[in-house]
Write a protein that holds these residues in place. Structure first.
Motif, PDB file in Angstrom:
ATOM      1  N   ILE A  33       0.869  -1.182   0.000  1.00  0.00           N
ATOM      2  CA  ILE A  33       0.000   0.000   0.000  1.00  0.00           C
ATOM      3  C   ILE A  33       0.904   1.230   0.000  1.00  0.00           C
ATOM      4  O   ILE A  33       1.894   1.288   0.746  1.00  0.00           O
ATOM      5  CB  ILE A  33      -0.928   0.036   1.227  1.00  0.00           C
ATOM      6  CG1 ILE A  33      -1.919  -1.125   1.196  1.00  0.00           C
ATOM      7  CG2 ILE A  33      -1.680   1.368   1.302  1.00  0.00           C
ATOM      8  CD1 ILE A  33      -2.980  -1.010   0.135  1.00  0.00           C
ATOM      9  N   ASN A  34       0.560   2.208  -0.828  1.00  0.00           N
ATOM     10  CA  ASN A  34       1.347   3.436  -0.901  1.00  0.00           C
ATOM     11  C   ASN A  34       0.476   4.651  -0.624  1.00  0.00           C
ATOM     12  O   ASN A  34      -0.751   4.606  -0.768  1.00  0.00           O
ATOM     13  CB  ASN A  34       1.965   3.593  -2.301  1.00  0.00           C
ATOM     14  CG  ASN A  34       3.002   2.533  -2.601  1.00  0.00           C
ATOM     15  OD1 ASN A  34       3.856   2.230  -1.786  1.00  0.00           O
ATOM     16  ND2 ASN A  34       2.903   1.947  -3.782  1.00  0.00           N
ATOM     17  N   LEU A  35       1.149   5.737  -0.246  1.00  0.00           N
ATOM     18  CA  LEU A  35       0.495   7.034  -0.138  1.00  0.00           C
ATOM     19  C   LEU A  35       0.888   7.831  -1.376  1.00  0.00           C
ATOM     20  O   LEU A  35       2.068   7.942  -1.706  1.00  0.00           O
ATOM     21  CB  LEU A  35       0.945   7.776   1.124  1.00  0.00           C
ATOM     22  CG  LEU A  35       0.239   9.114   1.388  1.00  0.00           C
ATOM     23  CD1 LEU A  35      -1.221   8.876   1.759  1.00  0.00           C
ATOM     24  CD2 LEU A  35       0.954   9.896   2.494  1.00  0.00           C
ATOM     25  N   VAL A  71      -4.647   6.870  -1.039  1.00  0.00           N
ATOM     26  CA  VAL A  71      -4.158   5.615  -0.467  1.00  0.00           C
ATOM     27  C   VAL A  71      -4.546   4.475  -1.399  1.00  0.00           C
ATOM     28  O   VAL A  71      -5.719   4.344  -1.787  1.00  0.00           O
ATOM     29  CB  VAL A  71      -4.764   5.380   0.934  1.00  0.00           C
ATOM     30  CG1 VAL A  71      -4.338   4.016   1.476  1.00  0.00           C
ATOM     31  CG2 VAL A  71      -4.341   6.490   1.894  1.00  0.00           C
ATOM     32  N   GLY A  72      -3.558   3.644  -1.777  1.00  0.00           N
ATOM     33  CA  GLY A  72      -3.873   2.521  -2.653  1.00  0.00           C
ATOM     34  C   GLY A  72      -2.677   1.674  -2.972  1.00  0.00           C
ATOM     35  O   GLY A  72      -1.542   1.970  -2.562  1.00  0.00           O
ATOM     36  N   VAL A  78      -7.049   3.988  -6.075  1.00  0.00           N
ATOM     37  CA  VAL A  78      -6.720   4.758  -4.879  1.00  0.00           C
ATOM     38  C   VAL A  78      -7.968   5.383  -4.268  1.00  0.00           C
ATOM     39  O   VAL A  78      -8.948   5.661  -4.953  1.00  0.00           O
ATOM     40  CB  VAL A  78      -5.693   5.883  -5.187  1.00  0.00           C
ATOM     41  CG1 VAL A  78      -4.346   5.287  -5.574  1.00  0.00           C
ATOM     42  CG2 VAL A  78      -6.205   6.808  -6.288  1.00  0.00           C
ATOM     43  N   LEU A  79      -7.903   5.616  -2.976  1.00  0.00           N
ATOM     44  CA  LEU A  79      -8.968   6.277  -2.231  1.00  0.00           C
ATOM     45  C   LEU A  79      -8.509   7.666  -1.830  1.00  0.00           C
ATOM     46  O   LEU A  79      -7.470   7.823  -1.188  1.00  0.00           O
ATOM     47  CB  LEU A  79      -9.311   5.470  -0.968  1.00  0.00           C
ATOM     48  CG  LEU A  79     -10.318   6.121  -0.009  1.00  0.00           C
ATOM     49  CD1 LEU A  79     -11.717   6.096  -0.628  1.00  0.00           C
ATOM     50  CD2 LEU A  79     -10.311   5.405   1.341  1.00  0.00           C
ATOM     51  N   PRO A  80      -9.238   8.729  -2.212  1.00  0.00           N
ATOM     52  CA  PRO A  80      -8.851  10.077  -1.785  1.00  0.00           C
ATOM     53  C   PRO A  80      -9.143  10.294  -0.308  1.00  0.00           C
ATOM     54  O   PRO A  80     -10.229   9.944   0.174  1.00  0.00           O
ATOM     55  CB  PRO A  80      -9.706  10.987  -2.665  1.00  0.00           C
ATOM     56  CG  PRO A  80     -10.888  10.160  -3.035  1.00  0.00           C
ATOM     57  CD  PRO A  80     -10.407   8.744  -3.102  1.00  0.00           C
ATOM     58  N   VAL A  81      -8.186  10.843   0.409  1.00  0.00           N
ATOM     59  CA  VAL A  81      -8.365  11.158   1.837  1.00  0.00           C
ATOM     60  C   VAL A  81      -7.731  12.513   2.115  1.00  0.00           C
ATOM     61  O   VAL A  81      -6.881  12.993   1.356  1.00  0.00           O
ATOM     62  CB  VAL A  81      -7.729  10.083   2.750  1.00  0.00           C
ATOM     63  CG1 VAL A  81      -8.417   8.742   2.572  1.00  0.00           C
ATOM     64  CG2 VAL A  81      -6.234   9.964   2.501  1.00  0.00           C
ATOM     65  N   ILE A  82      -8.144  13.105   3.212  1.00  0.00           N
ATOM     66  CA  ILE A  82      -7.518  14.339   3.685  1.00  0.00           C
ATOM     67  C   ILE A  82      -6.718  14.002   4.927  1.00  0.00           C
ATOM     68  O   ILE A  82      -7.221  13.361   5.856  1.00  0.00           O
ATOM     69  CB  ILE A  82      -8.574  15.410   4.011  1.00  0.00           C
ATOM     70  CG1 ILE A  82      -9.377  15.748   2.757  1.00  0.00           C
ATOM     71  CG2 ILE A  82      -7.901  16.670   4.557  1.00  0.00           C
ATOM     72  CD1 ILE A  82     -10.548  16.691   3.013  1.00  0.00           C
TER      73      ILE A  82
END
Length: 450
Positions: A33-35, A71-72, A78-82
Motif C-alpha cells: 500500500i502506498n500514499l 491511499v492505494g 486509490v482512495l482520496p483522503v484528507i
C-alpha cells in the motif's frame, strides 16, 4: 516587553510544524500500500505503508497543513483522503476496489463526504428547478416563473452560506467550495453579460482566490477546471475555445503550480472530447512548464501527439507496416497522392457495410491520384485476408494484428471504427471521419479542382 516581543517574533518566524495523521489500512488481497499525491497529471507515490504481522498496513503521514492525498496499491486504484489534522484514519477495503473503501474516525474526512453530498443536492435542486422553470416559460405561467426564480435565489443563498461557513471553519474545504459554486444566470446576471455563455465564462470562478497558494496542492483545482472546460466543449467551437481558456488561466500567478493544475484539467477535458483546441492548450502547457514539470509535461505531450491527427492542416504522422504478404508499406511512399487512411477490421459490421461505397469511390478516382491505405485492427490474419477478398478491397492493406492495441491506431487516437483520415498530396490532413456521401462529395471537390 522587549523579551515578549522577541518571543512573539520568534514564534511566528519559525516554520509550521507538521501535523501527523496515522493511517491504518485493512485491505484484503494487497501486497503493498502506498500514499500518493496528485501531481497535475497522475498519482505519484510519496511514501510506503508498513505491513504488520496482522496483515494490516500503517503509516504516519505528516503535512504542514491539511491536504488531499491518496491511499492505494497502484495509481489506478486509490482512495482520496484528507490528512493533516493530527488524527487517526482507519480504512477498510479490498485491493482492486480501494476507490470504494470506507474511511472512518476522521472528522475532516467526514466533513468532506458531507460536503460532496451537499454539492449533489444543490445540483439536483438546480436541475429540478430549471426544468420546472422552463415548463412554466413554455406555458407562459407568470406565477410559476416567479416561484421558480425565487427558488433559485434561495438555492444561491444556500451556496453563499456554505462559502461563508467553510471560509471560517475549513480553509481547505473552502477552496473546494469555491471551485464548485456557480450562481444561476437568471437572477445573478443583472444585465452584466450579453448571454449565459459569457456569464458562465466570467463568473464560474468568481469566488476563487487566485493568489492563494493552497490551490497548488489541491486536486480540485484540476477537477474544477476540467468540469469548466468540459461544459464549454459543447458550446465553443473549434480552436476559439483555446482563447477562452487562456484568458481564464491568466488569473492564476504565472508559472504557479495552481495554474498548471488548472491547465492540465482543461487539457484533460478537451482531450477526452478530441476537441480542436486540445493541441493549443497542450502546446501552452509545454511552453510554460516543460522545464519545471518535465515528467508531467512529457505525458501531456505524448497524449497531445495523437490529438494532432484531429486537426486539419497538420502533417499526418508517418508509419509503415506489413501487408498480408509481409511486405512493408509506408505512408510516406504515398506522397503525391490523395490518401485515405481507413481504420477497419473484419469483425466490424459498420466497416464492412461501408466497404461497397469505398470500393465505388476507389474505382472512380484511383487513376486520378487517389489511394487508400487500410489499417486493420484484426488479430487473426486469416480473417483479415478473407474479408479483403470477400469485399473486393483492391487497395493497400497493413496490420500488426494487435487489435485495439495496434500501434497505428494508437498513433492516430483511434478509439472506435470505422474511422478515416483523408490526406492531401503533401501528406497533410484534409478531413477526418468522412464516410458515405460526405466522403464522395469531398473527393469530387478535390478531383474536380473546385
Amino acid at each position: 516587553m522587549k523579551t515578549i516581543s522577541y518571543l512573539f517574533f520568534l514564534l511566528f518566524s519559525l516554520p509550521l510544524s507538521a501535523q501527523t495523521t496515522t493511517i491504518s489500512v485493512e485491505a484484503t488481497g494487497c501486497k503493498t500500500i502506498n500514499l500518493y499525491a496528485f501531481d497535475g497529471v497522475t498519482f505519484e507515490a510519496i511514501d510506503a505503508f508498513t505491513k504488520g504481522e496482522d496483515g494490516n498496513f500503517t503509516l504516519d503521514a505528516a503535512v504542514e497543513t491539511p491536504a488531499f492525498r491518496y491511499v492505494g496499491s497502484q495509481p489506478s486504484d486509490v482512495l482520496p483522503v484528507i490528512i493533516g489534522e493530527g488524527e487517526t484514519l482507519n480504512i477498510t477495503g479490498t485491493c482492486g476496489k480501494l476507490r470504494s473503501a470506507k474511511a472512518t474516525d476522521s472528522p475532516i474526512n467526514q466533513r468532506y463526504r458531507d460536503l460532496k453530498l451537499k454539492f449533489q443536492a444543490h445540483n439536483q435542486e438546480f436541475k429540478k428547478t430549471m426544468r420546472t422553470y422552463q415548463q412554466a416559460v413554455a406555458g407562459k405561467d407568470s406565477v410559476a416563473i416567479a416561484a421558480q426564480k425565487e427558488g433559485l435565489v434561495k438555492l444561491d443563498d444556500t451556496k453563499r452560506a456554505l462559502l461563508e461557513q467553510t471560509k471560517t471553519d475549513d480553509p481547505l474545504l473552502h477552496r473546494v467550495v469555491t471551485l464548485n459554486t456557480y450562481l444561476n444566470y437568471l437572477n445573478e446576471n443583472k444585465g452584466r453579460f450579453k448571454n449565459e455563455l459569457d456569464y458562465f465564462v466570467n463568473t464560474y470562478f468568481q469566488f476563487v482566490d487566485f493568489q492563494d497558494e493552497g490551490y497548488g496542492d489541491l486536486p480540485w483545482t484540476y477537477e474544477g477546471n476540467r468540469n469548466f472546460a468540459n461544459t464549454l466543449t459543447g458550446a465553443v467551437p473549434g480552436a476559439q475555445l483555446a482563447d477562452v481558456l487562456q484568458a481564464v488561466y491568466k488569473n492564476w500567478p504565472e508559472a504557479s503550480r495552481a495554474k498548471f493544475f488548472a491547465m492540465s484539467g482543461g487539457f484533460a477535458a478537451l482531450a477526452a472530447k478530441k476537441h480542436p483546441a486540445t493541441v493549443q492548450i497542450a502546446d501552452d502547457i509545454e511552453a510554460q512548464y516543460k522545464a519545471k514539470y518535465p515528467r508531467q509535461v512529457a505525458q501531456i505531450a505524448a497524449q497531445a501527439a495523437t490529438m494532432r491527427t484531429f486537426s486539419v492542416g497538420v502533417e499526418a504522422p508517418l508509419f509503415a507496416g506489413p501487408n498480408p504478404e509481409g511486405e512493408e508499406i509506408s505512408l510516406e511512399s504515398l506522397r503525391g497522392k490523395v490518401v485515405l487512411i481507413d481504420f477497419w477490421a473484419s469483425w466490424c459490421g459498420p466497416c464492412r457495410r461501408e466497404n461497397p461505397n469505398v470500393v465505388k469511390l476507389y474505382e472512380a478516382y484511383k487513376n486520378k491520384g487517389f489511394e487508400i491505405l487500410a489499417v486493420s485492427l484484426d488479430k487473426t490474419k486469416d480473417r483479415w485476408v478473407k474479408a479483403i477478398a470477400a469485399d473486393k478491397l483492391t487497395w493497400l492493406h497493413i496490420s500488426d494484428l494487435k487489435g485495439w492495441k495496434s500501434k497505428y491506431a494508437q498513433q492516430y487516437g483511434v478509439s472506435s471504427i470505422p474511422q478515416t483520415v483523408l490526406l492531401d498530396r503533401e501528406g497533410k490532413i484534409l478531413a477526418r471521419n468522412l464516410r458515405g456521401s460526405a466522403l464522395e462529395a469531398k473527393l469530387a471537390s478535390i478531383f474536380s479542382g473546385k
